[in-house]
Design a protein around this motif. Sequence first.
Motif, PDB file in Angstrom:
ATOM      1  N   GLY A 210       0.952  -1.209  -0.008  1.00  0.00           N
ATOM      2  CA  GLY A 210       0.061  -0.157   0.056  1.00  0.00           C
ATOM      3  C   GLY A 210       0.842   1.208   0.149  1.00  0.00           C
ATOM      4  O   GLY A 210       2.094   1.211  -0.514  1.00  0.00           O
ATOM      5  N   PRO A 211       0.225   2.387   0.367  1.00  0.00           N
ATOM      6  CA  PRO A 211       1.263   3.575   0.228  1.00  0.00           C
ATOM      7  C   PRO A 211       2.188   3.619   1.250  1.00  0.00           C
ATOM      8  O   PRO A 211       2.197   3.213   2.445  1.00  0.00           O
ATOM      9  CB  PRO A 211       0.086   4.761   0.831  1.00  0.00           C
ATOM     10  CG  PRO A 211      -1.535   4.064   0.462  1.00  0.00           C
ATOM     11  CD  PRO A 211      -1.046   2.516   0.794  1.00  0.00           C
ATOM     12  N   ARG A 212       3.439   4.176   0.673  1.00  0.00           N
ATOM     13  CA  ARG A 212       4.507   4.497   1.347  1.00  0.00           C
ATOM     14  C   ARG A 212       4.490   5.347   2.347  1.00  0.00           C
ATOM     15  O   ARG A 212       5.039   5.403   3.680  1.00  0.00           O
ATOM     16  CB  ARG A 212       5.859   4.804   0.637  1.00  0.00           C
ATOM     17  CG  ARG A 212       6.360   3.569   0.334  1.00  0.00           C
ATOM     18  CD  ARG A 212       7.639   3.662  -0.720  1.00  0.00           C
ATOM     19  NE  ARG A 212       7.279   4.194  -1.754  1.00  0.00           N
ATOM     20  CZ  ARG A 212       8.132   4.407  -2.978  1.00  0.00           C
ATOM     21  NH1 ARG A 212       9.432   3.982  -2.648  1.00  0.00           N
ATOM     22  NH2 ARG A 212       7.868   4.823  -4.190  1.00  0.00           N
ATOM     23  N   THR A 213       3.664   6.558   2.112  1.00  0.00           N
ATOM     24  CA  THR A 213       3.257   7.530   2.969  1.00  0.00           C
ATOM     25  C   THR A 213       1.832   8.001   3.360  1.00  0.00           C
ATOM     26  O   THR A 213       1.221   7.801   2.545  1.00  0.00           O
ATOM     27  CB  THR A 213       3.744   8.715   2.356  1.00  0.00           C
ATOM     28  OG1 THR A 213       5.250   8.646   1.827  1.00  0.00           O
ATOM     29  CG2 THR A 213       3.682   9.920   3.171  1.00  0.00           C
ATOM     30  N   LEU A 214       1.728   7.845   4.637  1.00  0.00           N
ATOM     31  CA  LEU A 214       0.196   8.071   5.087  1.00  0.00           C
ATOM     32  C   LEU A 214       0.337   9.473   6.005  1.00  0.00           C
ATOM     33  O   LEU A 214       1.106   9.532   6.943  1.00  0.00           O
ATOM     34  CB  LEU A 214      -0.129   6.886   6.083  1.00  0.00           C
ATOM     35  CG  LEU A 214      -1.578   7.107   6.714  1.00  0.00           C
ATOM     36  CD1 LEU A 214      -2.686   7.171   5.774  1.00  0.00           C
ATOM     37  CD2 LEU A 214      -1.732   5.945   7.736  1.00  0.00           C
ATOM     38  N   GLU A 215      -0.596  10.249   5.438  1.00  0.00           N
ATOM     39  CA  GLU A 215      -0.696  11.630   6.387  1.00  0.00           C
ATOM     40  C   GLU A 215      -2.102  11.468   6.837  1.00  0.00           C
ATOM     41  O   GLU A 215      -3.065  11.297   6.241  1.00  0.00           O
ATOM     42  CB  GLU A 215      -0.244  12.693   5.469  1.00  0.00           C
ATOM     43  CG  GLU A 215       0.928  12.803   5.027  1.00  0.00           C
ATOM     44  CD  GLU A 215       1.604  14.111   4.516  1.00  0.00           C
ATOM     45  OE1 GLU A 215       1.613  15.261   5.245  1.00  0.00           O
ATOM     46  OE2 GLU A 215       1.847  14.198   3.472  1.00  0.00           O
ATOM     47  N   VAL A 216      -2.233  11.999   8.310  1.00  0.00           N
ATOM     48  CA  VAL A 216      -3.463  12.164   8.785  1.00  0.00           C
ATOM     49  C   VAL A 216      -3.806  13.146   9.331  1.00  0.00           C
ATOM     50  O   VAL A 216      -3.110  13.918  10.216  1.00  0.00           O
ATOM     51  CB  VAL A 216      -3.627  10.798  10.089  1.00  0.00           C
ATOM     52  CG1 VAL A 216      -4.804  10.798  10.677  1.00  0.00           C
ATOM     53  CG2 VAL A 216      -3.301   9.442   9.564  1.00  0.00           C
TER      54      VAL A 216
END
Length: 222
Positions: A210-216
Amino acid sequence: MSSRDLILGRVRRALADVPDAAEGPAGDAAAYEAAVDRGYAREHGGRTPEETVDLLAENLADYRAIVHHCTAEELPELLARLLAARGARTVLAPPGLPPHWLQAVDATRVRDRAASTPHELDRVDSVVTGCAVAVAETGTLVLDGSADQGRRRITLVPDHHVCVVRVPDQVVSSVPLALGRLDPTRPLTWISGPSATSDIELDRVEGVHGPRTLEVVLMSGE
């Protein structure tokens, strides 16, 4: 004694104190429910809503997600800054995402289409979604395919996912509390940080599943 006999013997001993069930499947289920203690804790400790949100942010960061805080009024500008910093030229938005969330974004919008191929989705720079619920104790985001979250694959193929969580309304302390809010017939995706795996040498690799970068974005005031 065979392995089968050994296992069945253990089952009989474990069920020795269970009352006999009435005949039929309904009786079996009733006896089982009566015999099993369901008095386990549904959450650990007593936290205020603010403390629950703080715990969520702490656990998200521990999983290497990037956490931001903002108000509803600040959200459009924040999303514009995050996508610009990423250099995103294309952004995928589910059809039910509030339009004003991306009003300040200077990037080409990509529609969530059933006909999109994995190769087309892989060319998308970023995806922005809402969420169904967030679990503080585990640092987990749950998406259920609602209109502001889109199809499961749009958050699995693009390399950068920005997820907006309405706080404190969408934040719960524990998994049991989250399950009480979710429809089990919907396509649930549970996300705890960016995609990551380790090989036998314990070398961590991100972005495999899945995504390498997760921003919340923890958004208050809406």
